[in-house]
Design a protein around this motif. Sequence first.
Motif, PDB file in Angstrom:
ATOM      1  N   ALA A 233       0.742  -1.137  -0.181  1.00 16.28           N
ATOM      2  CA  ALA A 233       0.069  -0.021   0.010  1.00 16.28           C
ATOM      3  C   ALA A 233       0.711   1.415   0.084  1.00 16.28           C
ATOM      4  CB  ALA A 233      -0.797  -0.068   1.178  1.00 16.28           C
TER       5      ALA A 233
ATOM      6  N   THR B 181       2.398   2.856   3.299  1.00 12.79           N
ATOM      7  CA  THR B 181       3.366   2.040   4.222  1.00 12.79           C
ATOM      8  C   THR B 181       4.730   2.342   3.941  1.00 12.79           C
ATOM      9  OG1 THR B 181       3.555   0.222   2.508  1.00 12.79           O
ATOM     10  CG2 THR B 181       1.805   0.078   4.276  1.00 12.79           C
TER      11      THR B 181
ATOM     12  N   TRP C  20      -5.628   2.951  -5.465  1.00 12.54           N
ATOM     13  CA  TRP C  20      -5.804   3.848  -4.621  1.00 12.54           C
ATOM     14  C   TRP C  20      -6.282   5.189  -4.905  1.00 12.54           C
ATOM     15  CZ3 TRP C  20      -1.847   0.269  -4.932  1.00 12.54           C
ATOM     16  CH2 TRP C  20      -1.854  -0.777  -3.669  1.00 12.54           C
TER      17      TRP C  20
END
Length: 155
Positions: free
Chosen positions: A81, A84, A100
């Motif tokens: 992701a 992160t 995303w």
Amino acid sequence: MTPNGTAIRAIRAVRRMSLRELARLTRLDRGHLSRLERGLTGASEASLHRIATVLQVPFDDLVRGDDEPATDQPPAREVPAPGTPEGELFHYTPEEAARWLPWSAAWLRRRARLREVPHNRGGGLITFTGRDIGEISAMTAIRPEHAEPPDRSPE
């Protein structure tokens, strides 16, 4: 039954046959044959039989079994992701970045080519790091100018 476009292209190349010639001999559209070889479209059993006849190979050489993985597509990779630590500097393809963001991969590519969004161009490919995705999200967020906070009083 799935056509094996890679096999069709390879056999055609070994036979030193152009795509135009294969299209003429099979009476199939050249664009359709090109998409078939690239794995972007399927073909009817009758069309595959015509291709097999022209290429002088068994029909089974042109189809992939249902249990065989598609070799035309790269294997799916593990994608962290963007928020992160691993995703901060990870390079995402436009398709991966679009997971995303509320925009399509085509929109992201177009904006990157116009230099309207942060991106990277390593080896001529457009990629987005996790930082880029965060910046794009922040700069394109819709923010109302005079929004009232929601009333949270109990009724």
